[in-house]
Design an enzyme around this catalytic site. Structure first.
Site, short mmCIF file in Angstrom:
data_model
loop_
_atom_site.label_atom_id
_atom_site.label_comp_id
_atom_site.label_asym_id
_atom_site.label_seq_id
_atom_site.Cartn_x
_atom_site.Cartn_y
_atom_site.Cartn_z
CB SER A 93 -1.00 0.02 1.17
OG SER A 93 -1.91 0.89 0.91
CG ASP A 194 -7.21 -3.24 -2.69
OD1 ASP A 194 -7.65 -2.46 -1.53
OD2 ASP A 194 -5.78 -3.10 -2.86
CG HIS A 224 -5.42 -3.01 0.82
ND1 HIS A 224 -4.56 -2.28 -0.31
CD2 HIS A 224 -4.86 -2.06 1.88
CE1 HIS A 224 -4.12 -1.32 -0.13
NE2 HIS A 224 -3.85 -1.30 1.36
#
Length: 259
Positions: A93, A194, A224
């Site tokens: 991320s 996600d 995610h």
């Protein structure tokens, strides 16, 4: 403020190939700890730092910004470079964005880049409201634990400090402008499902980097936080194979084959 149990940084002194792992926004090393352990068990030198303002309480994050988070991973990279012949940067991320900036800034000092569901932008109308809203509202609801696997959980804040979110937005825009400076081999793994980072972010990154050696892998069974999800083992194995291909000494030690 004491660090939450499980949020501690992780370091392992291994061989001449090093990997720096960067966790995500409002998360902590816990989300990448199994990945770090997998690489460490196979003889690599691993660094998984705790970013400033993370792993304690959201109020501590309120007074930090992207400069603090990036400075921490930059320092760790320099330490790895002092003792390793090859250094790889990896992240989940926002950690993916941190890894990409390290690659852009450090050039040949970084051998390769691995990113999992990398973030490139703060999306939605709320992003445009952040410069003003952060002075009125302190937090919004958290984004942690987007995981498909039953029983798995990410250790992260249940609130997002808006000052930090505003800084994150600034950081993403900065990194986006630097992506053409990324020339290293790149392994990008992403989850089609996600709920935190849309597919557009990975597509944008792939379209902007200058890397020629690029591999994209879909993580069909994960959300995610894929490093704690159904496809975690695939992430670990693919990253080790990628590292072993670019740093042959890993293979010589038998580690690339999982020995």
């Amino acid at each position: 403020m004491p660090v939450l149990p499980g949020a501690e940084p992780f370091r392992h002194e291994g061989g001449e190939v090093g990997v720096l792992l960067c966790h995500g926004f409002t998360g902590c090393p816990q989300s990448l700890r199994p990945w770090a352990g997998y690489l460490a068990e196979r003889g690599l030198t691993v660094s998984l730092p705790l970013l400033p303002g993370h792993g304690t309480r959201w109020q501590d994050m309120q007074v930090t910004g992207w400069q603090d988070w990036y400075a921490e991973v930059d320092r760790e990279l320099r330490l790895l470079r002092e003792r390793c012949a090859h250094v790889f940067v990896a992240g989940l991320s926002m950690g993916g964005a941190l890894a990409l900036r390290l690659a852009a800034k450090h050039g040949d000092a970084v051998t390769g880049v691995v990113v999992v569901n990398p973030a490139n932008k703060v999306h939605g109308l709320s992003a445009y409201a952040l410069p003003v809203a952060r002075h009125v509202v302190r937090t919004t609801k958290g984004i942690a634990s987007d995981i498909a696997k039953e029983g798995a959980a990410e250790l992260g804040y249940d609130r997002v400090p808006l000052h930090a979110a505003h800084s994150l937005r600034t950081f993403f825009r900065l990194v986006d402008g630097e992506l053409p400076q990324v020339t290293q081999p790149l392994l990008l793994l992403r989850s089609p499902q996600d709920h935190v980072v849309p597919p557009a972010d990975s597509a944008r990154i792939l379209s902007r980097v200058s890397s020629v050696d690029v591999t994209e892998i879909l993580l069909e069974h994960s959300y995610h936080v894929a490093t704690l999800d159904h496809d975690a083992d695939r992430i670990f194995e693919e990253s080790l194979g990628f590292i072993g291909r670019l740093a042959p000494s890993v293979g010589k030690e038998g580690t690339a084959a999982g020995g």
